[in-house]
Design a protein around this motif. Structure first.
Motif, PDB file in Angstrom:
ATOM      1  N   SER A  85     -18.850  -7.327  -6.338  1.00 33.17           N
ATOM      2  CA  SER A  85     -17.703  -7.403  -5.231  1.00 33.17           C
ATOM      3  C   SER A  85     -17.803  -8.743  -4.623  1.00 33.17           C
ATOM      4  O   SER A  85     -16.857  -8.993  -3.708  1.00 33.17           O
ATOM      5  N   HIS A  86     -18.668  -9.553  -4.753  1.00 32.56           N
ATOM      6  CA  HIS A  86     -18.720 -10.873  -4.023  1.00 32.56           C
ATOM      7  C   HIS A  86     -18.314 -12.158  -4.872  1.00 32.56           C
ATOM      8  O   HIS A  86     -18.873 -12.476  -5.609  1.00 32.56           O
ATOM      9  N   LEU A  87     -17.250 -12.801  -4.440  1.00 32.37           N
ATOM     10  CA  LEU A  87     -16.840 -14.108  -5.178  1.00 32.37           C
ATOM     11  C   LEU A  87     -17.452 -15.426  -4.601  1.00 32.37           C
ATOM     12  O   LEU A  87     -17.054 -15.448  -3.329  1.00 32.37           O
ATOM     13  N   ILE A 148      -8.891 -13.791  -8.195  1.00 36.25           N
ATOM     14  CA  ILE A 148      -8.956 -12.628  -7.553  1.00 36.25           C
ATOM     15  C   ILE A 148      -8.090 -11.650  -8.462  1.00 36.25           C
ATOM     16  O   ILE A 148      -8.510 -10.367  -8.604  1.00 36.25           O
ATOM     17  N   HIS A 151      -9.969 -10.233 -11.157  1.00 38.70           N
ATOM     18  CA  HIS A 151     -11.434  -9.261 -10.557  1.00 38.70           C
ATOM     19  C   HIS A 151     -11.026  -8.276  -9.650  1.00 38.70           C
ATOM     20  O   HIS A 151     -11.310  -8.825  -8.435  1.00 38.70           O
ATOM     21  N   LEU A 154     -13.168  -7.238  -6.376  1.00 35.50           N
ATOM     22  CA  LEU A 154     -13.744  -8.195  -5.425  1.00 35.50           C
ATOM     23  C   LEU A 154     -13.379  -7.641  -3.941  1.00 35.50           C
ATOM     24  O   LEU A 154     -12.251  -7.135  -3.860  1.00 35.50           O
ATOM     25  N   LEU A 210      -9.913 -10.951   0.947  1.00 38.18           N
ATOM     26  CA  LEU A 210     -11.009 -10.633   1.030  1.00 38.18           C
ATOM     27  C   LEU A 210     -11.879 -11.028   2.274  1.00 38.18           C
ATOM     28  O   LEU A 210     -11.154 -11.807   3.054  1.00 38.18           O
TER      29      LEU A 210
END
Length: 419
Positions: A85-87, A148, A151, A154, A210
């Motif tokens: 979940s973390h970019l 984003i 994915h 994220l 995000l």
């Protein structure tokens, strides 16, 4: 094809692995995936995966789309994605490229295989980095929106930037702060389907929707490159610094931005404009939205970016070299200053009198503006390293065999990375 766990490999697959091991333990060329087996997907994306013995399971997947964007993530032995979940966006510096971050990208993925996707920015590389901070920031903002979109799981975003990349990222996050609609994708305005007044509170204080977590820069000229010892190769000599200003035109609009001699933002240089919130872009509010802001700065031997500009300090505030030393785990990290309690009231640099400001006044206003959001400051000294004369690149470890002493700096970033 994807390389499976060693227990399930056939002899032919072993041969493929041997071919890939020419990249020395899985180090990838992020600008070119020809060294691995490619798999073209229906949507036009291409991916290549590399087995990682140090992780003990799974492999890296490097995915490139038709736009040239590159993502790195970890998949398990059967090729299933872990849906992190973390970019983490990595941004290169002047005349750099995505492959400059390949060592750091791998180390982050080894440490957080289930938590992050690493995207090494591809839009601004080589001579494209001469186009100006604003143009490159716009490109990076477009690129991030595309990542984003690929994915949907994220929820968080972080940045790790080297040199000029820190300025590019600061411009990009202002473009993406609270989902401003003036960011373009493929030449067309991006009207987000989910953007509605009823969602205003949900996306307030976010970057492209995000949650902003880490904003990390290393050897970034936050205050520009103009002035006493901001370009160390000039040795502090006024004449050489004047020559450096004149030669800045060889670096296009980017050079004029770095030396604060542009008028692209009305009456003031762009970097001065970026030291405060403006009507069009909220530069400081975007920075303040991050939970963790860190500058890594070379104390000496960085011939390109000075200690003061990379750590956002007055020269009188710089620690004394005498007595600075690292420890056994981080031998080249010699000083860490944690951010002071953040002032909720952001400083507003004055543009009204900018035309009569001296250079020292411009720097003073920029320091006040950028410091008002609060930064952890990490000072790095490669004095005892054989690679000290290449400190500007060593701090990034853009070539592991040459700049390996900088690995302790990357490890410090990893150990202090907030998830």
């Amino acid at each position: 094809m994807e390389l499976e766990n060693p227990a399930s490999r056939t002899s032919s697959e072993e041969g493929n692995r041997g071919e890939l091991e020419n990249e020395k333990g899985g180090e990838l060329d992020l600008n070119d995936t020809r060294n691995g087996k490619k798999k073209k997907k229906k949507n036009g994306n291409r991916s290549v995966s590399f087995y990682l013995p140090k992780i003990g399971f799974g492999c890296f997947r490097v995915q490139r789309d038709e736009e040239g964007n590159i993502d790195m993530e970890v998949v398990n032995g059967s090729g299933e994605r872990r849906k992190p979940s973390h970019l983490l966006i990595m941004v290169n510096g002047l005349v750099g490229s995505a492959k400059d971050w390949k060592y750091a990208a791998q180390e982050f993925l080894k440490t957080y295989p289930e938590d992050i996707i690493v995207h090494c920015s591809k839009r601004n590389y080589s001579t494209l980095t001469l186009d100006g901070v604003d143009v490159m920031g716009g490109r990076l903002a477009e690129e991030i929106l595309l990542v984003i979109k690929r994915h949907p799981n994220l929820r968080k975003i972080s940045f790790l930037c080297h040199s000029l990349g820190g300025l590019i990222a600061r411009y990009a996050i202002a473009k993406l702060y609270e989902l401003k609609e003036d960011v373009q994708v493929n030449g067309e305005y991006n009207k987000h389907e989910f953007r509605d007044e009823s969602y205003e509170d949900e996306f307030r204080g976010k970057i492209a929707g995000l949650e902003p977590i880490n904003f990390i820069t290393c050897a970034t000229p936050h205050l520009g490159s103009r002035g006493h010892k901001q370009v160390p190769m000039c040795c502090g000599f006024y004449v050489l610094e004047k020559v450096a200003v004149c030669t800045s035109y060889f670096f296009g609009r980017t050079g004029r931005h770095l030396f604060l001699i542009d008028k692209d933002s009305g009456n003031c240089p762009l970097l001065f404009h970026m030291a405060g919130d403006r009507e069009d872009l909220k530069f400081l509010s975007a920075l303040q939205s991050f939970r963790h802001r860190v500058t890594y700065a070379n104390v000496r031997y960085d011939n390109v970016v000075g200690w003061s500009t990379s750590s956002i300090r007055h020269r009188s505030e710089l620690p004394k070299l005498k007595g600075l030393s690292g420890d056994s785990k981080y031998p080249y990290i010699v000083n860490v200053e944690m951010a002071k309690i953040q002032n909720p009231q952001l400083y507003v640099p004055s543009e009204a009198e900018v035309n009569r400001f001296k250079k020292s006044d411009l720097e003073e206003e920029m320091i006040k503006g950028l410091s008002s959001v609060g930064w952890d400051r990490v000072d790095v000294d490669f004095h005892r390293s054989k690679q000290r004369n290449d400190a500007h690149l060593t701090i990034q470890v853009n070539r592991y065999r040459v700049n390996s002493d900088g690995a302790c700096v990357i490890q410090h970033m990893i150990d202090n990375f907030l998830l």
